[in-house]
Each structure stands twice: as C-alpha cells, then as structure tokens.
Design a protein around this motif. Structure first.
Motif, short mmCIF file in Angstrom:
data_model
loop_
_atom_site.label_atom_id
_atom_site.label_comp_id
_atom_site.label_asym_id
_atom_site.label_seq_id
_atom_site.Cartn_x
_atom_site.Cartn_y
_atom_site.Cartn_z
N LYS A 176 0.91 -0.99 -0.30
CA LYS A 176 -0.02 0.29 -0.11
C LYS A 176 1.04 1.32 0.10
N ALA A 177 0.28 2.62 -0.42
CA ALA A 177 1.09 3.51 0.06
C ALA A 177 0.48 4.22 1.15
N LEU A 178 1.62 5.02 1.29
CA LEU A 178 1.42 6.07 2.94
C LEU A 178 1.68 7.23 2.23
N LEU A 179 0.72 8.41 2.13
CA LEU A 179 1.06 9.80 1.30
C LEU A 179 1.78 10.74 2.49
N ASN A 180 1.39 10.50 3.63
CA ASN A 180 1.76 11.48 4.93
C ASN A 180 3.40 10.94 5.41
N GLY A 181 4.35 12.14 4.99
CA GLY A 181 5.48 11.94 6.13
C GLY A 181 6.54 11.33 6.08
#
Length: 376
Positions: A176-181
């Motif tokens: 999955k993708a993490l968009l924050n930080g």
C-alpha cells in the motif's frame, strides 16, 4: 493484436521516473529481446503542452517494441488529447498511473496513487483512453492507500474500474502507499508486501489479467511467481541497477530462448553508435552523463567496477562523445568481463509466493450497492 505480434508480458520492466528513459530502454533492449519495456510516467499535460516538441518525450526506436506508454493525470480532456497525440508513435499498450506515491504527483498534482480513492474517475479516464486508441489499456496501482488498505477495498476498486471501462489488465504493486510523512523511496520498503492480495485477485477475478510487482529481484523469483499462478511479473530497480544479471537471463530463463552468448562488449559497441547519434539532439541535451547513466550498473559486482565509476566521474567533466568516454574509461574493466556471456543467474527466494498463497483473504463478494454502479 499485441499478443499476436509479441510474446506475452510474462516479464516487464517497471516505469520509473527519470530512469526508464529512451537511453535505458535502448540498453535494455540490446540485452533482452522479449522483456516488455515501460516509459517513465509522462503527465498528460506535458504531452498536450509540448505538442510541438513531442519527439523529445514520445519518440523511440522500432527495436524497443514491445513498449508501453505510461501516462498520468486527472483531467479527462487532457488525457484524451494526450492519447490522441501519442497514437502516431505506435506504442503497444497505454498504461494509466494509479500507483505513484510521490508528493508531486499524489499531493499537489492529485493523481497517481491518490486516484485509487476515486475509482469512478479512473474508470472514466480508462474509457477515455480506450476510446482514443486502438491498443490495449491497463492500470498500474497499489494494494491500498493509507487506511484504505483492506482486501475488500482493493477489490471494490478493481471491480468498479473493470466493470465501468474496457480495462482488463492491472499491474499490482503489492504494497500500500503511505502519503503522509514518508518519501517515495520509503514507500517501496516500509509498507509490508502482501502478495496474498495479488493471488486473491487472480482467484476472484478470473476474467482479468494481473501482473505482480514489488520486491521481486531475480529471475528465480520471477519464475516462482509465475509457477504459483502469476499472469506476469514486473521488476523495477533490480532491472536498472543490475541489468546484465537480470535482463540477460529473461529471454532464456523466462521465454525459453536458447542462450544468446551476448557479451557486454557487444552491447557497448552498439550502444556507442546510439549514444553518439543522440548527443545534443535537443540543444544541450542529452549530454554524455545522461546517455551513460543507464550503463552504470552494467558491471555490478564485477572486477574493475568501482575504478570504472571513478574514471567515469572524471570523464563526464570533459568527454564530448560516447566513443571518447569509452576510450578513457573501459580499460579499467578486464577483458574477461567484457567478453564473457551472461553467467549463471543469481538465486533468489522462491518460497515467498507459496507462503503467501496460504494466507489468502476471504473470497470477494460484490456488494449490492456496487452492482448498481456496474456497466455491463
């Protein structure tokens, strides 16, 4: 139409920003005749606004077939125009980016992986692309975004896009993708790989084609994934950083061709002709450094590699041709390295897909509310 012209995309090289450019693809095709090659992601707006300069972004040599154009964007009008402008170049497939986690793309640009949260728009975009081209279309995505990472949510995305558009091929990056930080590089390592999601998609959508991507680095691992039922495998950075030991085995180990006995010296001789023909084609670009960059992994782990790279750094400062660059640097690489065919393929972990298939989530069932949106 594509399948009739070329072998199936059992192996493909991932689209990588600033990496899978024309120079890299030229080198890759010299090593492997059958690997499917992808362009970098090109924004639809770039294609539209550079209408008078399209060769710089879209042109490629006929030898690069089979080749896929990846575009990104969130404006349907520009996506349609970009597709139309790309058609004369003769790509074999057009892929839509729904997987890039870069803040420039998923943040301010509001496309890339963020589009997984809007499957209705993705379906519209895919319908627009398909309506403006005669070649197959596909989507590259992740298995989820932020907290929207359940298997059912992934299936909802696949179901909506495939039922509301002509899309029948999905490339699944199994993280999955993490968009924050976190950075794009961290997005390739921190979220855990979940190959079980990929194999569950193969199980639950038998009418669709899925290519697996993420964490696969050797031909052994490619064949292991296919053995467990993968329709195709996409490899990224390993194909860039160690092209000889990966791409050099694709045609024989995956496509069943006889060994080619190709040598690095033969690759470099042909690449020199290409490189000197394109230097300065667009004013000051490309320069020697840009043309040579894809070759920097060609001698990975070989004697003389470190010294060659040091010589290369110095030669970039004054060499004006690829021929002079090679004359000044290649003496650091022993003849036995330059003139030897591809050695035995590096081994890899071959049981990770078997283990994942033992962890498959529950079978997906289309909910009644999803059926209301289906376009059969």
């Amino acid at each position: 139409m594509v399948i009739a012209r070329y072998p199936p995309p059992w192996f493909s090289v991932a689209p990588m920003m600033e990496w899978t450019d024309n120079h890299y693809r030229t080198m890759a095709r010299l090593i492997s005749k059958h690997a499917w090659l992808y362009t970098e992601m090109i924004a639809a707006e770039t294609i539209v606004y550079q209408k008078g300069n399209l060769d710089r972004f879209l042109a490629f040599s006929p030898e690069q077939h089979p080749i896929v154009l990846q575009i990104g964007g969130n404006n349907l009008e520009n996506i349609a125009k970009a597709t139309q402008l790309a058609n004369p170049y003769g790509y074999d497939e057009i892929n839509f980016n729904c997987g890039c986690p870069s803040p420039k793309v998923a943040g301010h640009g509001c496309f890339g992986v963020r589009l997984m949260l809007d499957p209705k728009f993705v379906a519209e975009a895919m319908s627009v692309i398909a309506a403006n081209t005669d070649v197959p279309v596909s989507v590259k995505c992740r298995i989820g975004v932020e907290d929207h990472d359940s298997y059912n949510e992934l299936c909802d995305f696949i179901y909506k896009v495939s039922s509301q558009s002509p899309t029948k091929h999905f490339i699944i990056h199994s993280r999955k993708a993490l968009l924050n930080g976190i950075s794009p590089a961290e997005n390739r390592t921190i979220p855990p790989l979940k190959y079980e999601y990929y194999y569950a998609l193969v199980r639950d959508f038998p009418h669709l084609r899925f290519t697996i991507n993420g964490g696969i680095n050797t031909v052994d691992e490619v064949n292991a994934a296919i053995k467990e039922g993968a329709h195709g495998v996409m490899v990224g950075r390993s194909a860039y950083h160690n092209p000889w030991n990966l791409l050099g085995h694709v045609d024989s180990a995956i496509y069943g061709e006889p060994p080619s006995n190709l040598t690095r010296r033969q690759v470099l001789e042909k690449y020199q002709v290409y490189g000197d023909s394109v230097l300065g084609k667009y004013g000051q670009r490309p320069n020697v450094r840009e043309v040579i960059r894809p070759l920097l992994g060609l001698f990975h782990a070989e004697p003389g590699n470190s010294r060659w790279k040091r010589k290369a750094d110095a030669a970039f400062m004054h060499c004006t041709t690829i021929k002079s660059f090679f004359e000044e640097t290649l003496f650091t690489i022993p003849d036995c390295v330059l003139d030897s065919p591809v050695a035995e393929a590096p081994s890899g972990c071959t049981d990770m897909f078997t283990k994942s298939k033992n962890l498959l989530p529950q079978q997906y069932r289309v909910r009644e509310e999803e059926l209301l949106y289906a376009d059969f």
